[in-house]
Design a protein around this motif. Sequence first.
Motif, mmCIF file in Angstrom:
data_model
loop_
_atom_site.group_PDB
_atom_site.id
_atom_site.type_symbol
_atom_site.label_atom_id
_atom_site.label_comp_id
_atom_site.label_asym_id
_atom_site.label_seq_id
_atom_site.Cartn_x
_atom_site.Cartn_y
_atom_site.Cartn_z
ATOM 1 N N UNK A 181 0.888 -1.253 -0.045
ATOM 2 C CA UNK A 181 0.061 -0.220 -0.040
ATOM 3 C C UNK A 181 0.916 1.165 0.077
ATOM 4 N N UNK A 182 2.142 1.271 0.886
ATOM 5 C CA UNK A 182 2.791 2.414 0.843
ATOM 6 C C UNK A 182 3.528 2.476 -0.523
ATOM 7 N N UNK A 183 3.852 1.505 -1.048
ATOM 8 C CA UNK A 183 4.715 1.930 -2.500
ATOM 9 C C UNK A 183 3.756 2.109 -3.505
ATOM 10 N N UNK A 184 2.559 1.685 -3.235
ATOM 11 C CA UNK A 184 1.130 2.341 -4.039
ATOM 12 C C UNK A 184 1.023 3.869 -3.825
ATOM 13 N N UNK A 185 1.036 4.146 -2.648
ATOM 14 C CA UNK A 185 1.002 5.672 -2.490
ATOM 15 C C UNK A 185 2.295 6.347 -3.401
ATOM 16 N N UNK A 207 7.274 19.048 -4.128
ATOM 17 C CA UNK A 207 8.145 17.783 -4.075
ATOM 18 C C UNK A 207 8.472 17.386 -2.928
ATOM 19 N N UNK A 208 7.830 17.761 -1.773
ATOM 20 C CA UNK A 208 8.435 17.464 -0.268
ATOM 21 C C UNK A 208 7.296 16.676 0.183
ATOM 22 N N UNK A 209 7.468 15.639 0.782
ATOM 23 C CA UNK A 209 6.399 14.586 1.330
ATOM 24 C C UNK A 209 6.870 14.454 2.757
ATOM 25 N N UNK A 210 6.293 15.039 3.895
ATOM 26 C CA UNK A 210 6.129 14.483 5.158
ATOM 27 C C UNK A 210 5.257 13.664 5.347
ATOM 28 N N UNK A 211 6.051 12.168 5.811
ATOM 29 C CA UNK A 211 5.105 10.871 5.987
ATOM 30 C C UNK A 211 4.752 10.813 7.454
ATOM 31 N N UNK A 212 4.698 11.762 8.255
ATOM 32 C CA UNK A 212 4.626 11.476 9.561
ATOM 33 C C UNK A 212 5.487 10.788 10.256
ATOM 34 N N UNK A 213 5.141 10.229 11.567
ATOM 35 C CA UNK A 213 6.287 9.388 12.515
ATOM 36 C C UNK A 213 5.690 7.995 11.778
ATOM 37 N N UNK A 214 6.295 7.535 10.767
ATOM 38 C CA UNK A 214 5.962 6.293 10.195
ATOM 39 C C UNK A 214 7.153 5.998 9.211
ATOM 40 N N UNK A 215 8.196 5.335 9.731
ATOM 41 C CA UNK A 215 9.491 5.292 8.889
ATOM 42 C C UNK A 215 9.286 4.094 7.803
ATOM 43 N N UNK A 216 8.519 3.088 8.325
ATOM 44 C CA UNK A 216 8.107 1.932 7.361
ATOM 45 C C UNK A 216 7.514 2.724 5.983
ATOM 46 N N UNK A 217 6.478 3.401 6.133
ATOM 47 C CA UNK A 217 5.873 4.249 5.285
ATOM 48 C C UNK A 217 6.590 5.064 4.444
ATOM 49 N N UNK A 218 7.604 5.954 5.168
ATOM 50 C CA UNK A 218 8.591 6.690 4.655
ATOM 51 C C UNK A 218 9.336 5.824 3.400
ATOM 52 N N UNK A 219 9.980 4.867 4.044
ATOM 53 C CA UNK A 219 10.826 4.206 3.050
ATOM 54 C C UNK A 219 10.097 3.581 1.787
ATOM 55 N N UNK A 268 12.154 -3.591 0.001
ATOM 56 C CA UNK A 268 11.438 -2.847 -0.517
ATOM 57 C C UNK A 268 12.329 -1.890 -1.616
ATOM 58 N N UNK A 269 13.741 -1.884 -0.876
ATOM 59 C CA UNK A 269 14.437 -0.850 -1.713
ATOM 60 C C UNK A 269 15.727 -1.637 -2.452
ATOM 61 N N UNK A 270 16.578 -2.591 -1.494
ATOM 62 C CA UNK A 270 17.816 -2.992 -1.795
ATOM 63 C C UNK A 270 17.297 -4.178 -3.067
#
Lengths: 271, 311
Positions: free
Chosen positions: A123-127, B47-59, B92-94
């Motif tokens: 879901x977060x990737x889709x975001x 072009x800036x996105x504050x994702x809040x205190x949510x580091x998993x969502x951030x990455x 999700x990244x590497x």
Amino acid sequence: MEKDWQTLTATARQIRRDIVRMVGAAGSGHPGGSLSAVEIVTALYFKVMRLDPERPDWPERDRFVLSKGHAAPVLYAALAERGFFAVDKLDTLRQLGSPLQGHPDRKALPGVEVSTGSLGHGLAVANGMALAGRLDGRDYRVYVLLGDGELEEGMVWEGAMAAAHYRLDNLTAIVDHNHLQIDGRVEEVMSPEPVADKFRAFGWEVQTIDGHDFGQILDALERTREVKGKPTVIIAETIKGKGVSFMENQAGWHGKAPKPEEVEKALAELA
Amino acid sequence: MTKIATREAYGRALVELGRQNSQVVVLDADLSKSTMTHYFAREFPERFFNMGIAEQSLMATAAGLALSGKIPFASTFAVFAAGRAYDQVRNGIAYPKVNVKIAATHAGLTVGEDGASHQAVEDVTLMRAIPNMTVIVPADGEETRQAVFAAAAQQGPVYLRLGRPAVPVIYNGDYRFQIGRAHTLRQGKDAAVLACGVMVHEALRAAEELAAAGLDVMVVNMSTIKPLDREAVLAAAATGAVVTAEEHTVIGGLGSAVAEVLATTKPVPMAMIGIRDTFGESGKPDELMAKYGLTAADIVAAVKGLKGWVS
């Protein structure tokens, strides 16, 4: 429309046959949660999404994120039947060197948008994809398929919060609500209920449908296009193992391959 | 002595980069005034996105933006970037080799007063162990600025380790940073100190002190931990004595990376300056660096020890 459904129903049956055959040939894999999502994935790939199998990286394409990555067989079958790669490649599932990895690998297989398998990420990737589409002024839509057991991952709700915060009306989440996870009934292992109320409280538009009824699926997906200023979730009530009598509603078929005689029996049912 | 924090240099570099490249986007997790991404947010709010205190969502959101052609810089404290969101970084990244730049600030003991919960002492180990990941620990502001541009120019995931306090300026604009290339700051024939981050300045101080005592010591800035500059390590080993220095645990960081090269090619006597398998604690940065053995004096003692000098 009725003719469409007949075609979609035939395609869904073929995808179910592909799933049973490839998981049987692999000797391992996840048939239950693949079979429950067949109508949803078929509707997206054969009716709803803007796609070009010749150009899997076409910037204007709609995106599908299989957040419940263990349902890779349904994605692979849909991609093959839609023409992204040869159907006979499905037989290589989970074999050494195959692009059909146990869980989807975007580097290995064109058409796979996101490498998934670790639950909760999609879901977060889709975001991020939806935000990029908005930044670039593109009108593609992003679809993400979640499992109901997957909703137990905290990260899903980080993503749910962010999608509503950023008003991502180009994003549609679909929950494959088959009520079973590895250890048993979702409601007994760790209940995410009430799912609809939770998403509504997070600021989402919510629809609940029969996830095996093409009419309801297509109507729901059409309605998401009209929702402005917030994301939509479609909670699709489904049956795990749908279409194979001895797999239906059995948690044991979450991650177990059918034996050759079971494959034959299942294919006879899906003839 | 002129000083600038590497996080400050990062924040300014992002703005410069953002002006040149419209594909650059920045994400933060409620720490933009600390990671210094707020400079970028002010100039490029869209072009800036504050994702809040949510580091998993951030990455993961950064991954989604990268998969759609953007060049995302995702920032939070190192302890959260490498720890809290490890699975998102790994899977999700590497693994899918997504073009996300993780700029992790407040690394190491120099976080200071916030204490052990906020002092990442093992982040380099974690990030270095992940396939496809590039790991950079800049020594000062100018090297940070150039590392930001180099990271953006390179396709694929990068982990940039930055610090909280202002640190001495080592480089001017004539310096040319390259990913994977160590920089020899001082030649020497008796021993070599291979350092990264804030320890580079300590190594230069140590070399001066050792010169006064009659030892000619090479100092190399190993700002890219991965891929490691093997040639630079082998050149250092030619002195016959190697000391590594890092503001990080000695388990799995720069010292380990250097030892992996030398143990399998050209073993020489080695000593490692770093944190000894322990968490940090609250205190002033200087006090912590002294208590945990991360000063020029510790490097001097290690070099003398390797050379058999009794101090």
